[in-house]
Motif scaffolding. Structure first.
Motif, PDB file in Angstrom:
ATOM      1  N   ARG A  63      -3.223   7.078  -4.866  1.00  0.00           N
ATOM      2  CA  ARG A  63      -3.971   8.487  -5.336  1.00  0.00           C
ATOM      3  C   ARG A  63      -5.102   9.244  -5.607  1.00  0.00           C
ATOM      4  NH1 ARG A  63      -1.338  11.962  -8.578  1.00  0.00           N
ATOM      5  NH2 ARG A  63       0.608  10.101  -8.812  1.00  0.00           N
ATOM      6  N   GLU A  64      -6.375   7.913  -5.746  1.00  0.00           N
ATOM      7  CA  GLU A  64      -7.642   8.391  -4.883  1.00  0.00           C
ATOM      8  C   GLU A  64      -7.336   9.828  -3.748  1.00  0.00           C
ATOM      9  OE1 GLU A  64      -7.128   5.359  -6.273  1.00  0.00           O
ATOM     10  OE2 GLU A  64      -7.390   6.111  -7.499  1.00  0.00           O
ATOM     11  N   ARG A  65      -7.211   8.900  -2.532  1.00  0.00           N
ATOM     12  CA  ARG A  65      -7.688   9.803  -1.655  1.00  0.00           C
ATOM     13  C   ARG A  65      -6.596  10.790  -1.798  1.00  0.00           C
ATOM     14  NH1 ARG A  65      -8.602   5.938   3.356  1.00  0.00           N
ATOM     15  NH2 ARG A  65      -9.367   4.001   2.240  1.00  0.00           N
ATOM     16  N   SER A 116     -12.740   6.993  -5.415  1.00  0.00           N
ATOM     17  CA  SER A 116     -12.302   6.424  -6.392  1.00  0.00           C
ATOM     18  C   SER A 116     -13.703   7.720  -7.224  1.00  0.00           C
ATOM     19  CB  SER A 116     -13.039   5.243  -6.700  1.00  0.00           C
ATOM     20  OG  SER A 116     -12.247   4.152  -5.970  1.00  0.00           O
ATOM     21  N   ALA A 158     -13.830  11.543  -6.963  1.00  0.00           N
ATOM     22  CA  ALA A 158     -12.378  12.231  -7.757  1.00  0.00           C
ATOM     23  C   ALA A 158     -12.487  11.871  -8.794  1.00  0.00           C
ATOM     24  CB  ALA A 158     -11.020  10.953  -7.421  1.00  0.00           C
ATOM     25  N   ALA A 159     -13.133  10.721  -9.570  1.00  0.00           N
ATOM     26  CA  ALA A 159     -13.354  10.737 -10.996  1.00  0.00           C
ATOM     27  C   ALA A 159     -14.189  12.134 -11.432  1.00  0.00           C
ATOM     28  CB  ALA A 159     -13.870   9.659 -11.560  1.00  0.00           C
ATOM     29  N   SER A 161     -12.263  14.973 -11.096  1.00  0.00           N
ATOM     30  CA  SER A 161     -11.025  15.137 -12.684  1.00  0.00           C
ATOM     31  C   SER A 161     -12.246  15.753 -13.873  1.00  0.00           C
ATOM     32  CB  SER A 161     -11.106  14.173 -12.840  1.00  0.00           C
ATOM     33  OG  SER A 161      -9.716  13.737 -11.575  1.00  0.00           O
TER      34      SER A 161
END
Length: 126
Positions: free
Chosen positions: A64-66, A112, A115-116, A119
């Motif tokens: 998911r992160e990728r 990671s 992506a954080a 978001s």
């Protein structure tokens, strides 16, 4: 994807390129290296606005992160090369070929964190 002792889950290898000819060269090299066309996929947007492909990537076995990271790269014109193959030596061989032909394979920890950050930025922009 399901795995058993006799049939391990395939390795899903991904790499980014910003050159369509580079993607074609990498695919040709993988095929010369013994990988079949059924093990290789390429995704990208050649013109226009990039749609959200996060769920598609996730369904193809991309973490998911990728998937989130790669989806954001499509907006910048990136193309994604995906190789699904047996883990171990065959996967290492594919990864070496991909890197030799210019694929960028970001480290997992960096993705990671990125992506954080994305978001939290998206929540602020809503």
């Amino acid at each position: 994807m399901f795995a058993t002792k006799s049939n391990p889950a395939p390795a899903v290898l991904t790499g980014l390129l910003w050159d369509t000819f580079g993607v074609a060269d990498a695919i040709a090299a993988l095929m010369r290296g013994g990988f079949s066309e059924y093990e290789i996929d390429a995704l990208g947007v050649l013109c226009g606005r990039a749609p959200d492909l996060t769920d598609l990537l996730f369904s193809m076995g991309v973490e998911r992160e990728r998937a989130i990271f790669y989806n954001d790269c499509f907006a910048d014109g990136a193309m994604l090369l995906i190789v699904c193959t047996k883990p171990g030596r065959r996967a290492r061989n594919a990864l070496n070929i991909m890197r030799q032909h210019g694929c960028i394979v970001p480290a997992h920890k960096e993705l990671s964190e990125y992506a954080a950050t994305l978001s939290s930025q998206r929540r602020k922009n809503r």
